[in-house]
Design a protein around this motif. Structure first.
Motif, short mmCIF file in Angstrom:
data_model
loop_
_atom_site.label_atom_id
_atom_site.label_comp_id
_atom_site.label_asym_id
_atom_site.label_seq_id
_atom_site.Cartn_x
_atom_site.Cartn_y
_atom_site.Cartn_z
N PRO A 1 -11.09 -16.44 -1.70
CA PRO A 1 -10.62 -15.32 -2.53
C PRO A 1 -11.31 -14.00 -2.19
CG PRO A 1 -10.87 -17.27 -3.88
CD PRO A 1 -11.42 -17.63 -2.52
N LEU A 2 -12.63 -14.04 -1.96
CA LEU A 2 -13.35 -12.82 -1.62
C LEU A 2 -12.91 -12.28 -0.26
CD1 LEU A 2 -15.49 -10.85 -2.58
CD2 LEU A 2 -17.22 -12.27 -1.44
N GLN A 3 -12.68 -13.20 0.70
CA GLN A 3 -12.22 -12.77 2.01
C GLN A 3 -10.82 -12.17 1.93
OE1 GLN A 3 -12.71 -16.50 4.09
NE2 GLN A 3 -14.66 -15.87 5.00
N TRP A 4 -9.97 -12.72 1.08
CA TRP A 4 -8.63 -12.15 0.88
C TRP A 4 -8.74 -10.71 0.37
CZ3 TRP A 4 -4.08 -13.01 2.71
CH2 TRP A 4 -3.66 -14.31 3.03
N LEU A 5 -9.61 -10.49 -0.60
CA LEU A 5 -9.77 -9.15 -1.14
C LEU A 5 -10.29 -8.18 -0.07
CD1 LEU A 5 -11.33 -9.98 -4.64
CD2 LEU A 5 -8.99 -9.21 -4.15
N GLY A 6 -11.23 -8.65 0.75
CA GLY A 6 -11.73 -7.83 1.84
C GLY A 6 -10.67 -7.52 2.87
N PHE A 7 -9.81 -8.51 3.15
CA PHE A 7 -8.71 -8.33 4.09
C PHE A 7 -7.76 -7.26 3.57
CE2 PHE A 7 -4.99 -10.66 6.34
CZ PHE A 7 -5.05 -9.76 7.40
N GLY A 8 -7.37 -7.36 2.30
CA GLY A 8 -6.48 -6.37 1.72
C GLY A 8 -7.08 -4.98 1.71
N LEU A 9 -8.36 -4.88 1.38
CA LEU A 9 -9.03 -3.59 1.35
C LEU A 9 -9.12 -2.97 2.75
CD1 LEU A 9 -10.57 -1.57 -0.45
CD2 LEU A 9 -12.67 -2.82 0.09
N ASN B 1 0.84 -1.20 0.00
CA ASN B 1 0.00 0.00 0.00
C ASN B 1 0.87 1.25 0.00
OD1 ASN B 1 -2.56 1.51 0.39
ND2 ASN B 1 -1.68 1.98 2.38
N ASP B 2 1.90 1.27 0.84
CA ASP B 2 2.83 2.41 0.88
C ASP B 2 3.55 2.57 -0.46
OD1 ASP B 2 2.17 2.99 3.48
OD2 ASP B 2 3.90 1.99 4.36
N THR B 3 4.01 1.44 -1.00
CA THR B 3 4.76 1.48 -2.26
C THR B 3 3.88 1.96 -3.41
OG1 THR B 3 6.16 -0.36 -1.53
CG2 THR B 3 6.12 0.12 -3.88
N GLY B 4 2.69 1.39 -3.51
CA GLY B 4 1.78 1.78 -4.58
C GLY B 4 1.36 3.23 -4.46
N ALA B 5 1.08 3.68 -3.24
CA ALA B 5 0.66 5.07 -3.03
C ALA B 5 1.79 6.02 -3.42
CB ALA B 5 0.26 5.28 -1.58
N TYR B 6 3.02 5.65 -3.10
CA TYR B 6 4.17 6.50 -3.42
C TYR B 6 4.39 6.57 -4.93
CZ TYR B 6 8.97 8.15 -3.76
OH TYR B 6 10.10 8.85 -4.10
N LEU B 7 4.42 5.41 -5.59
CA LEU B 7 4.72 5.37 -7.01
C LEU B 7 3.63 6.06 -7.84
CD1 LEU B 7 6.07 1.71 -7.40
CD2 LEU B 7 7.39 3.84 -7.34
N ILE B 8 2.38 5.72 -7.58
CA ILE B 8 1.27 6.30 -8.34
C ILE B 8 1.08 7.77 -7.98
CG2 ILE B 8 -1.17 6.13 -8.92
CD1 ILE B 8 0.58 3.81 -9.92
N SER C 1 -7.49 1.31 6.49
CA SER C 1 -7.13 1.62 7.88
C SER C 1 -5.67 2.03 8.01
CB SER C 1 -7.44 0.42 8.79
OG SER C 1 -6.77 -0.74 8.33
N ALA C 2 -4.78 1.46 7.20
CA ALA C 2 -3.37 1.85 7.23
C ALA C 2 -3.19 3.29 6.80
CB ALA C 2 -2.55 0.92 6.34
N THR C 3 -3.97 3.74 5.84
CA THR C 3 -3.91 5.12 5.38
C THR C 3 -4.32 6.07 6.50
OG1 THR C 3 -4.39 4.45 3.10
CG2 THR C 3 -4.74 6.77 3.67
N PHE D 1 -5.63 5.37 -4.30
CA PHE D 1 -6.20 4.30 -5.12
C PHE D 1 -5.10 3.43 -5.75
CE2 PHE D 1 -9.91 7.21 -5.15
CZ PHE D 1 -10.83 6.31 -4.61
N GLY D 2 -3.93 4.01 -5.97
CA GLY D 2 -2.80 3.21 -6.45
C GLY D 2 -2.38 2.19 -5.40
N GLY D 3 -2.27 2.64 -4.15
CA GLY D 3 -1.95 1.71 -3.06
C GLY D 3 -3.01 0.65 -2.90
N MET D 4 -4.28 1.04 -3.04
CA MET D 4 -5.37 0.07 -2.96
C MET D 4 -5.25 -0.97 -4.06
SD MET D 4 -9.50 0.74 -3.13
CE MET D 4 -9.45 1.84 -1.71
N GLY D 5 -4.91 -0.54 -5.26
CA GLY D 5 -4.75 -1.49 -6.36
C GLY D 5 -3.64 -2.50 -6.09
#
Length: 272
Positions: A207-215, A155-162, A220-222, A185-189
């Motif tokens: 798979p759906l629970q994994w996506l919910g966990f990541g989201l 999330n940190d890496t994606g947010a920084y790069l995007i 919350s990390a943000t 949204f880059g970090g979310m992706g």
């Protein structure tokens, strides 16, 4: 360039040590994060003491926070020790925290109570909750906990790069002028993509629970990052410390964890 190299080397070693401790065995995770809890509490109490002239008893407050982490770890691991006996010492610490101000004769005991307990709630409790993520399904689930940190880092890496490439719309300019909605949204992706990849290898979540966990971790990390930025702006400091070359202090490095771990625990308990 030199600062970039120092930051990169520190970041790589940081990831290796954390993942190594988590994946090796439960005891290595517990020892490392008990130490991290202590260092982060020191930084927090030092910051509020300098800003508000708060009276801090480092010995008892650090002992209380570290003990809370150890007690939750033991309880989550399924120990036969009754929870009443296990958490009684921490309750004694809380009683001491209040009673001690009767004899301290300080001009502002309310501020001392508030900042002391804030350190326990904001620092010690979130680190302690990591054990509930690790032992969510009974036995120690190293990859369940490792994935939590992977989401935060990506999330940190994606947010920084995007954000650096496309960021134009400020996310929360009053608190963190450099953060953008594009970066968010880059970090979310990045988080959702990694969640999908993890779902291919680990089936303790669907798979759906994994996506919910990541989201859940991403959002919350943000907020965790923003809350620490608000803390530093209020105290007028750039970094919480300098224990990690190129990255600042422990509080700077784990700011996302402090809100992400309670959110992740709630998600795993009620959804997954």
């Amino acid at each position: 360039m030199r600062n970039f190299i120092v930051r990169a080397v520190t970041g790589i070693l940081f990831v290796i040590i954390l993942l190594g401790a988590i994946l090796y065995k439960p005891l290595s995770f517990a020892v490392l994060f008990a130490v991290i809890t202590g260092f982060t509490l020191i930084e927090f109490y030092r910051l509020v003491k300098e800003k508000e002239e708060t009276t801090v008893n480092y010995i008892t407050d650090l002992a209380g926070g570290i003990y809370l982490f150890i007690a939750v770890f033991i309880a989550a691991s399924g120990s036969d020790i009754s929870h009443g006996r296990l958490f009684s010492p921490y309750l004694l610490y809380l009683l001491y925290t209040f009673i001690a101000q009767l004899y301290a004769k300080r001009p502002d005991p309310i501020r001392n109570w508030a900042n002391t307990l804030l350190g326990q709630i904001y620092i010690a409790l979130p680190f302690s909750l990591l054990s509930l993520i690790a032992f969510k399904h009974g036995d120690y689930n190293a990859w369940g906990l490792a994935s939590f940190f992977i989401f935060i880092w990506l999330n940190d890496t994606g947010a920084y790069l995007i954000g650096c490439t496309f960021g134009k719309h400020r996310l929360f300019e009053r608190i963190s002028p450099k953060k953008s909605w594009e970066g968010f949204f880059g970090g979310m992706g990045f988080c959702l993509l990694s969640a999908y990849v993890l779902s291919l290898f680990f089936t303790f979540l669907s798979p759906l629970q994994w996506l919910g966990f990541g989201l859940t971790v991403c959002i919350s990390a943000t907020f965790g990052d923003l809350c620490e930025s608000l803390l530093k702006r209020t105290i007028h400091v750039k970094d919480s410390g300098n224990v990690l070359p190129g990255h600042g202090g422990m509080l700077d490095r784990f700011d996302s964890v402090l809100l992400a771990s309670p959110a992740a625990v709630i998600y795993l308990i009620f959804i997954a």
